[in-house]
Design a protein around this motif. Structure first.
Motif, PDB file in Angstrom:
ATOM      1  N   ALA A   1       0.860  -1.173   0.000  1.00 15.49           N
ATOM      2  CA  ALA A   1       0.000   0.000   0.000  1.00 15.49           C
ATOM      3  C   ALA A   1       0.902   1.230   0.000  1.00 15.49           C
TER       4      ALA A   1
ATOM      5  N   GLN B   1       1.874   5.580  -0.685  1.00 11.11           N
ATOM      6  CA  GLN B   1       1.465   6.859  -0.109  1.00 11.11           C
ATOM      7  C   GLN B   1       0.157   7.350  -0.711  1.00 11.11           C
ATOM      8  N   GLN B   2       0.030   7.252  -2.014  1.00 13.79           N
ATOM      9  CA  GLN B   2      -1.193   7.650  -2.709  1.00 13.79           C
ATOM     10  C   GLN B   2      -2.030   6.411  -2.991  1.00 13.79           C
ATOM     11  N   ALA B   3      -3.352   6.596  -2.915  1.00 12.46           N
ATOM     12  CA  ALA B   3      -4.242   5.451  -3.142  1.00 12.46           C
ATOM     13  C   ALA B   3      -4.082   4.886  -4.551  1.00 12.46           C
TER      14      ALA B   3
ATOM     15  N   GLN C   1     -10.642   6.522  -0.044  1.00 10.14           N
ATOM     16  CA  GLN C   1      -9.789   6.009  -1.120  1.00 10.14           C
ATOM     17  C   GLN C   1      -8.645   5.179  -0.563  1.00 10.14           C
ATOM     18  N   GLN C   2      -8.062   5.618   0.580  1.00  6.85           N
ATOM     19  CA  GLN C   2      -6.987   4.841   1.201  1.00  6.85           C
ATOM     20  C   GLN C   2      -7.508   3.495   1.708  1.00  6.85           C
ATOM     21  N   ARG C   3      -8.763   3.456   2.142  1.00  8.57           N
ATOM     22  CA  ARG C   3      -9.356   2.188   2.573  1.00  8.57           C
ATOM     23  C   ARG C   3      -9.486   1.224   1.392  1.00  8.57           C
TER      24      ARG C   3
ATOM     25  N   SER D   1      -7.537   1.260  -1.221  1.00  2.45           N
ATOM     26  CA  SER D   1      -6.164   0.846  -1.489  1.00  2.45           C
ATOM     27  C   SER D   1      -5.721  -0.255  -0.530  1.00  2.45           C
TER      28      SER D   1
ATOM     29  N   PRO E   1       1.101   5.403   4.197  1.00  2.19           N
ATOM     30  CA  PRO E   1      -0.207   5.422   3.553  1.00  2.19           C
ATOM     31  C   PRO E   1      -1.128   6.541   4.014  1.00  2.19           C
ATOM     32  N   PHE E   2      -0.829   7.187   5.141  1.00  2.00           N
ATOM     33  CA  PHE E   2      -1.711   8.223   5.661  1.00  2.00           C
ATOM     34  C   PHE E   2      -1.140   9.632   5.487  1.00  2.00           C
TER      35      PHE E   2
ATOM     36  N   LEU F   1      -3.373  12.576   4.291  1.00  2.00           N
ATOM     37  CA  LEU F   1      -4.647  12.781   4.978  1.00  2.00           C
ATOM     38  C   LEU F   1      -4.524  13.856   6.049  1.00  2.00           C
TER      39      LEU F   1
ATOM     40  N   ARG G   1      -6.236  10.890   9.815  1.00  2.00           N
ATOM     41  CA  ARG G   1      -5.094  10.022  10.099  1.00  2.00           C
ATOM     42  C   ARG G   1      -5.298   9.265  11.400  1.00  2.00           C
TER      43      ARG G   1
END
Length: 251
Positions: free
Chosen positions: A80, A82-84, A139-141, A143, A160-161, A164, A169
Motif C-alpha cells: 500500500a 502513499q497515494q491510493a 480512497q486509502q481504505r 487501497s 499510507p496516511f 490525509l 489520520r
C-alpha cells in the motif's frame, strides 16, 4: 511468515560516483507482527519498501522469506503506497480486484473476498462508487483492501496516511489496527510519524540519515486493542519521547 533482511546495502550510480542509500541493514520481522520503520527523509525507507516488495534487488546482502531467498515480486507480499492510486474509471470493487486481473486470473472467484474486504475496511455500501465519489480516507481504505486481496503474509505500507488530514489520520490508525488484528499479516509500516509508529506497532525500528542503517529497535509494550485514549497514556508519551530523543541524539 518470517521475513529476514541480512546485511542489506543498496547504492545508486550518479555522476559523482555511487551513492550509498542503505548500509549493512539487518532486520527480522516475525510472523503476524506489526513493525514500523521510522526515519528522516532520504534515509532509504522507500528503498526498503521496493526491496521487500521485490521491485528492487539489493547491491549486497540477502532477503529471505521463511529461510528461502527472495527472487522478484511475490504473490504473498501486498503493498500500500502513499497515494491510493485508484483507477478513476473503475469502481471501488473493481479497483480491489485489479491485482487479480493483472496476474491473468479470473476475477469472479475473488468477488466475494473483494466485497468482504471492502466491508472489513468500513466501506459497506460503497462497493459501486468511483474514486471521485470517495473522500481521501475512503480512497486509502480501498487501497488497503486492494493490498489484501491476495491474502498476503507480509503487508508493506509506505506512509499510507501522509496525504490525509490530522483527524482522518487518527481514525485511520484505529481502523488499520482493527483490520490487522482481524487479518494478521506481518506488517512493515513506513512512516515519518512517531505517533503512528507507537500507536500501531509491536516494535519501532529507527533509521539513521543516509546511508540508512538501524540505530534502535524499540519494543512497544502497550496493551491492545488501542484507541485514541491511548495517545494520552503515560507509557505512550514515554515511548514517543524516547523515540524523539533518538532523533535528537542522531543529529
Amino acid at each position: 511468515m518470517l521475513l529476514n533482511l541480512r546485511d542489506i546495502s543498496v547504492s545508486y550510480p550518479s555522476r559523482r560516483g555511487p551513492v550509498l542509500a542503505l548500509d549493512k541493514l539487518s532486520l527480522t520481522i516475525e510472523p503476524s507482527s506489526f513493525v514500523s520503520v521510522l526515519g528522516p527523509s532520504g534515509c532509504g525507507k522507500s528503498t526498503l519498501v521496493r526491496l521487500v516488495s521485490g521491485l528492487q534487488k539489493p547491491t549486497a546482502g540477502s532477503i529471505e522469506f521463511d529461510g528461502v531467498p527472495a527472487s522478484g515480486a511475490r504473490d504473498d507480499v501486498g503493498v500500500a503506497f502513499q497515494q491510493a492510486a485508484l483507477l478513476p474509471w473503475k469502481t471501488a470493487l473493481e479497483n480491489v480486484l485489479l491485482p487479480i486481473r493483472l496476474t491473468g486470473q479470473r476475477a469472479e472467484p475473488a468477488l466475494e473476498r473483494a466485497r468482504s474486504l471492502l466491508d472489513l475496511v468500513g466501506l459497506s455500501g460503497f462497493h459501486d462508487r468511483y474514486p471521485h465519489e470517495l473522500s481521501g480516507g475512503m480512497q486509502q481504505r480501498v487501497s488497503l483492501a486492494r493490498s489484501l486481496i491476495r491474502g498476503p503474509s507480509v503487508l508493506v505500507m509506505d506512509e499510507p496516511f501522509s496525504a490525509l488530514d490530522a483527524m482522518t489520520r487518527e481514525n485511520m490508525m484505529v481502523e488499520l489496527q482493527r483490520i490487522w488484528l482481524d487479518a494478521r499479516p506481518s506488517v512493515l509500516f513506513i512512516t515519518h510519524s512517531i505517533q503512528e509508529a507507537v500507536f500501531l506497532s509491536d516494535r519501532v525500528v529507527v533509521m539513521s540519515g543516509r546511508p540508512g542503517k538501524i540505530i534502535a529497535d524499540v519494543p512497544v509494550d502497550l496493551p491492545r486493542p488501542r484507541d485514541l485514549q491511548t495517545l494520552a497514556h503515560p507509557r505512550f508519551v514515554e515511548l514517543s519521547n524516547q523515540l524523539r530523543d533518538l532523533f535528537n541524539t542522531e543529529k
